[in-house]
Design an enzyme around this catalytic site. Structure first.
Site, PDB file in Angstrom:
ATOM      1  N   CYS A 251     -19.917  65.149  25.050  1.00 14.24           N
ATOM      2  CA  CYS A 251     -18.569  65.752  25.070  1.00 14.24           C
ATOM      3  C   CYS A 251     -18.368  66.785  23.966  1.00 14.24           C
ATOM      4  O   CYS A 251     -17.412  67.560  24.009  1.00 14.24           O
ATOM      5  CB  CYS A 251     -17.509  64.668  24.944  1.00 14.24           C
ATOM      6  SG  CYS A 251     -17.607  63.434  26.226  1.00 14.24           S
TER       7      CYS A 251
ATOM      8  N   HIS B 215     -10.498  67.082  21.995  1.00 14.99           N
ATOM      9  CA  HIS B 215     -11.180  66.617  23.212  1.00 14.99           C
ATOM     10  C   HIS B 215     -10.255  65.620  23.907  1.00 14.99           C
ATOM     11  O   HIS B 215      -9.710  64.722  23.272  1.00 14.99           O
ATOM     12  CB  HIS B 215     -12.514  65.975  22.810  1.00 14.99           C
ATOM     13  CG  HIS B 215     -13.179  65.262  23.930  1.00 14.99           C
ATOM     14  ND1 HIS B 215     -13.253  65.788  25.199  1.00 14.99           N
ATOM     15  CD2 HIS B 215     -13.800  64.046  23.986  1.00 14.99           C
ATOM     16  CE1 HIS B 215     -13.895  64.939  25.981  1.00 14.99           C
ATOM     17  NE2 HIS B 215     -14.223  63.882  25.275  1.00 14.99           N
TER      18      HIS B 215
ATOM     19  N   ASN C 217     -10.739  62.784  31.277  1.00 13.86           N
ATOM     20  CA  ASN C 217     -11.744  63.258  30.319  1.00 13.86           C
ATOM     21  C   ASN C 217     -12.802  64.059  31.079  1.00 13.86           C
ATOM     22  O   ASN C 217     -13.578  63.489  31.844  1.00 13.86           O
ATOM     23  CB  ASN C 217     -12.362  62.035  29.615  1.00 13.86           C
ATOM     24  CG  ASN C 217     -13.470  62.413  28.649  1.00 13.86           C
ATOM     25  OD1 ASN C 217     -13.902  63.561  28.595  1.00 13.86           O
ATOM     26  ND2 ASN C 217     -13.940  61.433  27.901  1.00 13.86           N
TER      27      ASN C 217
HETATM   28  O1  UT7 Z   1     -15.682  61.399  25.671  1.00 16.66           O
HETATM   29  C1  UT7 Z   1     -15.986  60.129  25.143  1.00 16.66           C
HETATM   30  C2  UT7 Z   1     -15.786  59.110  26.218  1.00 16.66           C
HETATM   31  N1  UT7 Z   1     -15.430  57.814  25.835  1.00 16.66           N
HETATM   32  C3  UT7 Z   1     -14.278  57.436  25.239  1.00 16.66           C
HETATM   33  O2  UT7 Z   1     -13.474  58.210  24.806  1.00 16.66           O
HETATM   34  C4  UT7 Z   1     -14.037  55.963  25.188  1.00 16.66           C
HETATM   35  C5  UT7 Z   1     -13.329  55.484  23.966  1.00 16.66           C
HETATM   36  N2  UT7 Z   1     -12.801  54.142  24.206  1.00 16.66           N
HETATM   37  C6  UT7 Z   1     -11.638  53.947  24.859  1.00 16.66           C
HETATM   38  O3  UT7 Z   1     -10.959  54.885  25.219  1.00 16.66           O
HETATM   39  C7  UT7 Z   1     -11.183  52.523  25.082  1.00 16.66           C
HETATM   40  O4  UT7 Z   1     -12.066  51.638  24.441  1.00 16.66           O
HETATM   41  C8  UT7 Z   1     -11.114  52.155  26.603  1.00 16.66           C
HETATM   42  C9  UT7 Z   1      -9.997  52.941  27.271  1.00 16.66           C
HETATM   43  C10 UT7 Z   1     -12.425  52.458  27.302  1.00 16.66           C
HETATM   44  C11 UT7 Z   1     -10.815  50.684  26.756  1.00 16.66           C
HETATM   45  O5  UT7 Z   1      -9.564  50.368  26.155  1.00 16.66           O
HETATM   46  P1  UT7 Z   1      -9.390  49.028  25.313  1.00 16.66           P
HETATM   47  O6  UT7 Z   1      -7.982  48.943  24.885  1.00 16.66           O
HETATM   48  O7  UT7 Z   1     -10.462  49.033  24.258  1.00 16.66           O
HETATM   49  O8  UT7 Z   1      -9.643  47.908  26.408  1.00 16.66           O
HETATM   50  P2  UT7 Z   1     -10.736  46.775  26.418  1.00 16.66           P
HETATM   51  O9  UT7 Z   1     -12.084  47.337  26.737  1.00 16.66           O
HETATM   52  O10 UT7 Z   1     -10.601  45.949  25.167  1.00 16.66           O
HETATM   53  O11 UT7 Z   1     -10.261  45.914  27.628  1.00 16.66           O
HETATM   54  C12 UT7 Z   1      -9.027  45.167  27.586  1.00 16.66           C
HETATM   55  C13 UT7 Z   1      -8.861  44.459  28.896  1.00 16.66           C
HETATM   56  C14 UT7 Z   1     -10.094  43.679  29.342  1.00 16.66           C
HETATM   57  O12 UT7 Z   1      -9.634  42.508  30.002  1.00 16.66           O
HETATM   58  P3  UT7 Z   1      -9.640  41.090  29.260  1.00 16.66           P
HETATM   59  O13 UT7 Z   1     -11.065  40.842  28.898  1.00 16.66           O
HETATM   60  O14 UT7 Z   1      -8.767  41.270  28.050  1.00 16.66           O
HETATM   61  O15 UT7 Z   1      -9.083  40.166  30.279  1.00 16.66           O
HETATM   62  C15 UT7 Z   1     -10.753  44.585  30.357  1.00 16.66           C
HETATM   63  O16 UT7 Z   1     -11.495  43.869  31.308  1.00 16.66           O
HETATM   64  O17 UT7 Z   1      -8.617  45.426  29.932  1.00 16.66           O
HETATM   65  C16 UT7 Z   1      -9.550  45.215  31.010  1.00 16.66           C
HETATM   66  N3  UT7 Z   1      -9.829  46.501  31.620  1.00 16.66           N
HETATM   67  C17 UT7 Z   1      -9.105  46.995  32.632  1.00 16.66           C
HETATM   68  N4  UT7 Z   1      -8.051  46.507  33.307  1.00 16.66           N
HETATM   69  C18 UT7 Z   1      -7.528  47.270  34.275  1.00 16.66           C
HETATM   70  C19 UT7 Z   1     -10.795  47.395  31.283  1.00 16.66           C
HETATM   71  N5  UT7 Z   1     -10.721  48.459  32.091  1.00 16.66           N
HETATM   72  C20 UT7 Z   1      -9.676  48.244  32.926  1.00 16.66           C
HETATM   73  C21 UT7 Z   1      -9.085  48.990  33.961  1.00 16.66           C
HETATM   74  N6  UT7 Z   1      -8.026  48.472  34.604  1.00 16.66           N
HETATM   75  N7  UT7 Z   1      -9.545  50.208  34.330  1.00 16.66           N
END
Ligand code: UT7
Length: 338
Positions: free
Chosen positions: A124, A265, A295
Site C-alpha cells: 500500500c 492511505h 482500501n
Molecule cells: O493497507 C493495509 C491493509 N490492512 C489494514 O489496514 C488492516 C489494519 N487492521 C484493521 O483495520 C483492523 O484490525 C480490522 C478492521 C481488520 C479488524 O478490526 P478489529 O477491531 O481489530 O476486529 P477483530 O479482528 O478484533 O475482530 C473482532 C470481532 C471478532 O469476533 P469475536 O472473536 O470477537 O467474536 C471477529 O471475528 O469481529 C469479528 N469480525 C467480523 N464481524 C463481522 C471480523 N471481521 C468481521 C466482519 N464482520 N467483516
C-alpha cells in the site's frame, strides 16, 4: 528547480458493492464494517480487468485534464504522451507475476513512446515510494522533464472472499499524477520512506514467488490471496502514521496550520482517528474517502489527490502531506507544495 504535480486523474470501476451487498452473502453487517473501519462501499473491477487497464485509464485521465485545463502547451494526447520520460507504477496487483512490468503495458497503451516504464511494489506504500522515485529520476538528468506516476490495483483478484476479517476492507481503482520539472520553488518538497521488515509476514501473498513456487501437477486448493494479521498492521499503522506526521512537522519546521490537508492511505477510519487523537489534529485536516472506495492500496492516495485537486479542496500553493503504510511492513509520506 521544482518537481511539480501538474495534473491528476483517476479510474473507478463502475460496479459498486455496498456493505449490505456483502452482508447478503457472508456473515457480516453494515454496522460492523462501518464501526470498525469507516467503509461503506467498494468498487470492484469487472472480470478480466487488470491493473494496467485501470492504471492506463487514470493516466489518460490525468493527461486529458492537463490538456483540457491548458496546463501544458501540447495540443493533443498523442503529442503530450510523447513528451513523457518516465512511467512509474505503484501496485501490488500487477497484470503478470514477475514480468513484464505493468508500467510497460500502460506505456504502450498510452503511446508514451519515449518513456522508460517500471513498477514499484511496496504494497500500500507503493504510490508514496513511486512519487519519490520518479521525482528523484527527473532531478537526476536535465533531459528528463515529465513523469506519470500511477497507483493501480485490482485487489479483488487477490482477496480471500471467505475471510470476512479482510475481504470487507478492499476495493479496486487507480489514480495518477503528471509530474513536470519546472524552474522555481515548490513541488515535491521531500519524502519520508521507511520499512520494518520484522513484520514481513503480517501482510502477505504467499504463493508463486521463489520462496514458494508452484509445482508441476500441484492441485490448487486455495487461490493465492492476501493473508493479514489485522491487529499487528493496525498497531504499526497508528505508530508510523503518527511518527511520520510528527517528523515532517519537526524536520521541516512546520506548524499544523501550515498544512492545507493531510491525505492518508485510506485503510481504516479508526487508524486516522487514533492519529488525530495522539497528535491533537482536528478531523477536518484529514481527507478521507474510504466510505466510498474502501482500501484501494497504492491507488488510495492518488485517487484522493485527484478528488481534492478537481474539487478545489487543494489549490495551487497549498502544502499537502500524504502519509501511508502497508505490507513489508512499509510506510512513508510526501510533502508537496501544490
Ligand atoms: O493497507 C493495509 C491493509 N490492512 C489494514 O489496514 C488492516 C489494519 N487492521 C484493521 O483495520 C483492523 O484490525 C480490522 C478492521 C481488520 C479488524 O478490526 P478489529 O477491531 O481489530 O476486529 P477483530 O479482528 O478484533 O475482530 C473482532 C470481532 C471478532 O469476533 P469475536 O472473536 O470477537 O467474536 C471477529 O471475528 O469481529 C469479528 N469480525 C467480523 N464481524 C463481522 C471480523 N471481521 C468481521 C466482519 N464482520 N467483516
Amino acid at each position: 528547480m521544482a518537481i511539480k504535480v501538474v495534473s491528476t486523474g483517476r479510474a473507478i470501476p463502475p460496479k459498486r458493492v455496498t456493505n449490505e451487498d456483502l452482508a447478503a452473502v457472508m456473515d457480516t453487517s453494515d454496522e460492523w464494517i462501518r464501526s470498525h473501519t469507516g467503509i461503506g462501499a467498494r468498487h470492484i473491477a469487472a472480470e478480466g480487468v487488470a491493473a494496467s487497464d485501470l492504471g492506463f485509464e487514470a493516466a489518460e485521465d490525468a493527461l486529458r485534464y492537463a490538456l483540457d485545463q491548458g496546463l501544458v502547451a501540447e495540443k493533443n494526447l498523442e503529442e503530450l504522451a510523447a513528451t513523457i520520460d518516465l512511467i512509474v507504477l505503484g501496485s501490488s496487483t500487477q497484470d503478470y507475476y514477475s514480468h513484464p512490468a505493468t508500467a510497460c503495458i500502460i506505456q504502450h497503451k498510452l503511446g508514451a513512446v519515449n518513456a522508460a516504464a517500471f513498477d514499484v511494489t511496496v504494497a500500500c506504500s507503493s504510490f508514496i515510494y513511486a512519487l519519490e522515485t520518479a521525482a528523484a529520476l527527473l532531478a537526476a538528468d536535465t533531459r528528463r522533464k515529465r513523469a506519470v506516476v500511477i497507483g493501480a490495483e485490482v485487489l479483488s483478484a487477490i482477496t480471500n472472499w471467505e475471510d470476512r476479517g479482510s475481504c470487507v476492507l478492499f476495493g479496486d481503482g487507480a489514480g495518477a499524477v503528471l509530474l513536470e520539472k519546472r524552474d522555481g520553488a515548490g513541488g515535491l518538497v521531500r519524502s519520508i520512506l521507511g520499512s520494518d521488515g520484522s513484520g514481513w509476514e503480517h501482510l502477505i501473498l504467499r504463493r508463486g514467488g521463489s520462496r514458494n513456487p508452484w509445482k508441476k501437477g500441484e492441485v490448487v486448493e486455495q487461490v493465492p490471496c492476501i493473508e493479514m494479521n489485522g491487529h499487528a498492521v493496525y498497531n504499526f499503522a497508528v505508530t508510523v502514521i503518527t511518527k511520520t506526521i510528527e517528523r515532517f512537522l519537526d524536520e521541516e519546521h512546520l506548524a499544523l496550520e501550515d498544512l492545507a490537508l493531510i491525505i492518508p492511505h485510506q485503510a481504516n477510519g479508526r487508524i486516522i482517528q487514533a492519529a488525530e487523537k495522539r497528535l491533537n489534529i482536528p478531523a477536518e485536516k484529514f481527507y478521507t474517502n474510504m466510505e466510498e472506495y474502501a482500501n484501494t492500496s497504492s491507488a488510495s492516495i492518488p485517487i484522493a489527490l485527484d478528488e481534492c485537486n478537481r474539487s478545489g479542496k487543494i489549490k495551487r500553493g497549498d502544502l499537502v502531506l500524504t502519509v501511508g503504510f502497508g505490507g513489508g511492513l512499509s510506510y512513508g509520506g510526501n510533502l508537496i507544495r501544490w
